[in-house]
Design a protein around this motif. Sequence first.
Motif, PDB file in Angstrom:
ATOM      1  N   LYS A 127       0.849  -1.184   0.000  1.00  0.00           N
ATOM      2  CA  LYS A 127       0.000   0.000   0.000  1.00  0.00           C
ATOM      3  C   LYS A 127       0.888   1.238   0.000  1.00  0.00           C
ATOM      4  O   LYS A 127       1.433   1.633   1.012  1.00  0.00           O
ATOM      5  CB  LYS A 127      -0.938  -0.041   1.201  1.00  0.00           C
ATOM      6  N   ARG A 128       1.016   1.827  -1.178  1.00  0.00           N
ATOM      7  CA  ARG A 128       1.906   2.967  -1.359  1.00  0.00           C
ATOM      8  C   ARG A 128       1.223   3.981  -2.268  1.00  0.00           C
ATOM      9  O   ARG A 128       0.356   3.645  -3.051  1.00  0.00           O
ATOM     10  CB  ARG A 128       3.203   2.536  -2.042  1.00  0.00           C
ATOM     11  N   GLY A 129       1.689   5.228  -2.174  1.00  0.00           N
ATOM     12  CA  GLY A 129       1.160   6.240  -3.080  1.00  0.00           C
ATOM     13  C   GLY A 129      -0.333   6.395  -2.887  1.00  0.00           C
ATOM     14  O   GLY A 129      -0.816   6.663  -1.793  1.00  0.00           O
ATOM     15  N   ASP A 130      -1.071   6.190  -3.964  1.00  0.00           N
ATOM     16  CA  ASP A 130      -2.521   6.344  -3.917  1.00  0.00           C
ATOM     17  C   ASP A 130      -3.199   5.406  -2.915  1.00  0.00           C
ATOM     18  O   ASP A 130      -4.264   5.720  -2.407  1.00  0.00           O
ATOM     19  CB  ASP A 130      -3.128   6.042  -5.301  1.00  0.00           C
ATOM     20  N   ARG A 132      -1.877   4.225  -0.098  1.00  0.00           N
ATOM     21  CA  ARG A 132      -1.297   4.280   1.259  1.00  0.00           C
ATOM     22  C   ARG A 132      -2.424   4.348   2.295  1.00  0.00           C
ATOM     23  O   ARG A 132      -3.532   4.803   1.992  1.00  0.00           O
ATOM     24  CB  ARG A 132      -0.382   5.489   1.387  1.00  0.00           C
ATOM     25  N   PRO A 133      -2.150   3.927   3.531  1.00  0.00           N
ATOM     26  CA  PRO A 133      -3.203   3.993   4.560  1.00  0.00           C
ATOM     27  C   PRO A 133      -3.566   5.437   4.888  1.00  0.00           C
ATOM     28  O   PRO A 133      -2.774   6.352   4.674  1.00  0.00           O
ATOM     29  CB  PRO A 133      -2.567   3.298   5.764  1.00  0.00           C
ATOM     30  N   LEU A 134      -4.765   5.618   5.406  1.00  0.00           N
ATOM     31  CA  LEU A 134      -5.204   6.965   5.748  1.00  0.00           C
ATOM     32  C   LEU A 134      -4.515   7.459   7.020  1.00  0.00           C
ATOM     33  O   LEU A 134      -4.303   8.655   7.190  1.00  0.00           O
ATOM     34  CB  LEU A 134      -6.729   6.971   5.927  1.00  0.00           C
ATOM     35  N   GLY A 135      -4.177   6.552   7.918  1.00  0.00           N
ATOM     36  CA  GLY A 135      -3.476   6.951   9.146  1.00  0.00           C
ATOM     37  C   GLY A 135      -4.420   7.213  10.290  1.00  0.00           C
ATOM     38  O   GLY A 135      -4.028   7.277  11.444  1.00  0.00           O
ATOM     39  N   THR A 136      -5.671   7.395   9.952  1.00  0.00           N
ATOM     40  CA  THR A 136      -6.691   7.634  10.958  1.00  0.00           C
ATOM     41  C   THR A 136      -7.994   7.114  10.364  1.00  0.00           C
ATOM     42  O   THR A 136      -8.042   6.735   9.202  1.00  0.00           O
ATOM     43  CB  THR A 136      -6.802   9.133  11.296  1.00  0.00           C
ATOM     44  N   GLN A 183       5.286  -4.385   5.304  1.00  0.00           N
ATOM     45  CA  GLN A 183       4.502  -3.711   4.267  1.00  0.00           C
ATOM     46  C   GLN A 183       3.469  -4.622   3.610  1.00  0.00           C
ATOM     47  O   GLN A 183       2.509  -4.134   3.026  1.00  0.00           O
ATOM     48  CB  GLN A 183       5.432  -3.129   3.198  1.00  0.00           C
ATOM     49  N   TYR A 221      12.447   0.975   0.636  1.00  0.00           N
ATOM     50  CA  TYR A 221      11.438   1.983   1.005  1.00  0.00           C
ATOM     51  C   TYR A 221      11.988   3.350   1.415  1.00  0.00           C
ATOM     52  O   TYR A 221      11.349   4.366   1.172  1.00  0.00           O
ATOM     53  CB  TYR A 221      10.519   1.504   2.149  1.00  0.00           C
ATOM     54  N   LEU A 222      13.120   3.380   2.095  1.00  0.00           N
ATOM     55  CA  LEU A 222      13.595   4.641   2.656  1.00  0.00           C
ATOM     56  C   LEU A 222      14.990   4.917   2.106  1.00  0.00           C
ATOM     57  O   LEU A 222      15.989   4.568   2.731  1.00  0.00           O
ATOM     58  CB  LEU A 222      13.639   4.528   4.189  1.00  0.00           C
ATOM     59  N   MET A 248      10.214   2.350  10.036  1.00  0.00           N
ATOM     60  CA  MET A 248       9.516   1.270   9.345  1.00  0.00           C
ATOM     61  C   MET A 248       8.650   0.443  10.291  1.00  0.00           C
ATOM     62  O   MET A 248       8.048  -0.542   9.876  1.00  0.00           O
ATOM     63  CB  MET A 248      10.520   0.370   8.620  1.00  0.00           C
ATOM     64  N   GLU A 249       8.611   0.871  11.566  1.00  0.00           N
ATOM     65  CA  GLU A 249       7.748   0.204  12.565  1.00  0.00           C
ATOM     66  C   GLU A 249       8.045  -1.285  12.676  1.00  0.00           C
ATOM     67  O   GLU A 249       7.126  -2.120  12.700  1.00  0.00           O
ATOM     68  CB  GLU A 249       6.264   0.420  12.235  1.00  0.00           C
TER      69      GLU A 249
END
Lengths: 594, 594
Positions: A127-130, A132-136, A183, A221-222, A248-249
Amino acid sequence: MPSEDLKAEAAGWLSTLERSLSGPEPKGVAALFREDCHWRDFLAFTWTIVTLDGRDEIAAMAAARAAEAGAHGFALDGEPKRTAGGLEFWFTLSTAAGRGRGHARLREGRCWTLLTTLRELTGHEEKRGDTRPLGTVHGAVRDRRTWADARAEDARLGLDRQPYVLIVGGGQGGLGLAARLKQIGVPALVVDRHARPGDAWRSRYRSLCLHDPVWFDHMPYLPFPDHWPVFTPKDKMGDWLEAYSTIMELDLWSSTACRGARYDAALGRWTVEVDRDGTPVTLHPQHLVLATGMSGKPNLPRVPGQDLFRGVQHHSSAHPGGEAFAGQRCVVIGANNSAHDIAADLWEHGADVTMVQRSPTLVVRSETVQRLGWALYSEAALRAGISVDDADLIVASTPFAVLPQMLKPVVQRMKEEDADFYESLRAVGFMLTFGEDETGLGLMYPRRGSGYYIDVGASGLIAGREIALRSGVGLAGLTEDSVVLDDGSTLPADLVVYATGYGSMTTWAAELISQEVADKVGPCWGMGSGTARDPGPWIGELRNMWKPTTQEGLWFHGGNLAQSRHYSRYLAIQLKARFEGMPVTVFDRPGLSA
Amino acid sequence: MPSEDLKAEAAGWLSTLERSLSGPEPKGVAALFREDCHWRDFLAFTWTIVTLDGRDEIAAMAAARAAEAGAHGFALDGEPKRTAGGLEFWFTLSTAAGRGRGHARLREGRCWTLLTTLRELTGHEEKRGDTRPLGTVHGAVRDRRTWADARAEDARLGLDRQPYVLIVGGGQGGLGLAARLKQIGVPALVVDRHARPGDAWRSRYRSLCLHDPVWFDHMPYLPFPDHWPVFTPKDKMGDWLEAYSTIMELDLWSSTACRGARYDAALGRWTVEVDRDGTPVTLHPQHLVLATGMSGKPNLPRVPGQDLFRGVQHHSSAHPGGEAFAGQRCVVIGANNSAHDIAADLWEHGADVTMVQRSPTLVVRSETVQRLGWALYSEAALRAGISVDDADLIVASTPFAVLPQMLKPVVQRMKEEDADFYESLRAVGFMLTFGEDETGLGLMYPRRGSGYYIDVGASGLIAGREIALRSGVGLAGLTEDSVVLDDGSTLPADLVVYATGYGSMTTWAAELISQEVADKVGPCWGMGSGTARDPGPWIGELRNMWKPTTQEGLWFHGGNLAQSRHYSRYLAIQLKARFEGMPVTVFDRPGLSA
């Protein structure tokens, strides 16, 4: 030839390949290849990493695997090019499991080299770019679970619930793989014996910097930022890994030693005993990844008199740096990377240094190898639109079997350009090699992972006799105050550094699991080239690395930063497919294993 | 018009501008502009951040500054475009000090808006890409200084030697600026009162996430990776800042409170007293940057009965989250972002919540504002080749003076698209505003930095009467168990949250330095629009932000992540120019200051 014609030829071959592979019985696949041909597959057809050499192997694999692989949707990707290798082109493909990229080189209409890769699993894309998670979660949610709540729950992995994958070793390899698994949603726990991520780097000798340049070293990723130094200093690398594990958790237990592991075939899981900062914990992962470094345990030579020697002696891995040895007589046993780095560091601190070289060393100048050997990983490559991932695939597009013919001219050019440099080393008796078949570093590294020095300064000290050299002799023993060489001569010594390398990665399997399992799995690294320290039979890929081994649930991960970056993708996908219960049939044939 | 004609028109205007500005006496500059015209300059001509409105101001500035600025080498950058704004184009320019980019909009051959920026200083460019540091010194170096040695020496900044710049506040603003200064070699120390970088975020209420999306929030040099969530959770933001400070090698004292600062004009330096984890330290920086957040100290209303109230009462900044308040009667005073977030969080934890709204609030739906307001910062923009830096410059290309006419149609569209949403709020008595001149969030934020809510869910709770609303009333006092409103009504309460905002950034200057200096400098933020909380006179840029103030050596830095990212570049360059002793004459005219 006009570009449209190249496209037509490439697309035509590709659609014939697709047609040949489809249907219950693949037909005519072998005829699409030249007699000397190589098909390298990363999972797409074989669920392993393999190179098939020659039409017979290709036909056999296609017969065994094409139907189940379900490859389809082959499509040209970018512009085909006419190169020395033939008509080269990239393509994309889909399989029953997912999607990947491929590369081919045609000569006179038939394929010389083919690469096929599976790079993501359908329904389990990153899940990247478009995407990606919303985060909330927007809106009103009773008893909302925050990011911090989720991370706190992650921190209970290994306690409240079992990791699917246990990664032993939290260096760049283990952390990069853990990031990939995170990921794509595979519960993975990393255990590392050091107190902090990055300590494996911090604890090395003080002058150590990466010998590979930054463009080659990005982790998944980074990417390193644009101001990052070309050659990362070891403590900075340590800090990067520590930050990486947070960003990267990753689920990481530091100060955790792995005491032992055994596989229960009936339950399909491991029992792994670890010591977590003094507390014993038993883990039950289904997969165990040894990411303990591409080397095994330090090789410490056993010679007479070591118990008598009154000075300091230690393996290169335990060498603290030159500070304490100013004015002292230091003997470095060995002539590879660590030996050179340590000898130079001792000299820089005012020690009186002698290097003992038993056998020839492959030496390349850092600047030359960057220019000629790593052009794909450079600012120039980036400007030309070649991303790091592109570069990784370009490298992968060349099977080990055809590397020698590509590398020999490069080695020849290096020898010519740096003729004075090499002559200056020969003049003081330094023994040089460029590989048994003159293929240089490009094959010395995958064949044996040792035997070379990328010169960042020590060679000049040797050529200038600032560092004394004894070559063609080996260590025979020690006395109270000297090193005894096997020609009977002695070197007075206050310090002896054994820069004598490391055992195979497999030694970790023997230590953590059992000698029986280590023997069953066989050696890691090397591809059976038949050259020194890489005995045959020919395997064509690195033994046991990043792919299924003969021990169910046991995997090896490692190599330099570039290999860890690229191959961790395929290792992560293999683990994910198993985690999701997807049908996974690993292609095998006698002689191909390991 | 064919693209060649557009190019010719743009290039022609540009070369006329260059010619007009050159020579000892600039001539005819004003005639190149329309009557309604605006020239926004970031340092290139003025060594400040200023917008000159109208031909007279432009002529005066050119007369005062063109000779010394030495602008030259104007060159078109990319393709000019015919847009609603006129003929738009980008260009590059050089000055006596360095290099920058510019943007112009022409209408009927004359300039309507012009942006000029100085983005790097000649001879002091950032070392990136091809010019990045090597990270080591190849060759033999006696007593080699390693990266770890250099970092250990950096850690003595403020003890063995003085920082040139002291940054008070280690949030995203302070850290981003410190990173910029590090990259161009200005010794800067950050002091922060929290124990760990990022704690300012971690200590906020538990449901907090950034309300701005990730594409808007990147910090300098180290962009968030592609998998980063759209709305960063506060603890994740805290971890990012902590990793950022390590990766960017920032010199940061945590657990350090700034006790007071005074400027010695004769010595040209500050005396700053700090308490470093219990140890008093006196620092003598030449420049002091207050990066203490764009808000000042919490506004705590003083009303009768607060001492009698038996429940819990605190400012929103001290609110711990809703866990402890399930089933309790909670009154949130205020109706802006924090008030909404906290009210929703309390509701989610099962509290009985009432919001008290005294005056109208600007509410925009998060999804709508992302789509209509932040299109420049999105995956779509990235796909269109608009980098974050490009987007920052595009935003900068529009002076505040012309923003209203650009924003009004967007606000109109939002009102239409979200008509049902707004109607549902009005239906329960919620008082809405879209700004006094209907310019929405785009100007509400720079004018006053408050007064709005980006809806992520609370509005639905209010419209659905899940959160009770009292609007058009203010807080009059408290009793033992109730909130008393100024219409005489009461609300029984166990918890009162004062979501009543913050004072101006200038309050920090008053507290840390003196009221006298705070008064001399005047307010921060707002540009003199004459709307509520942003009294005139018209300044045209944010007051006192990122540019010289009337107090020598005192600077203010802050704003949202996007502003901190972009403007830190110009603040860092101003400090670097002074550090290097370059000639810096700040353009000023009566009425323009602050």
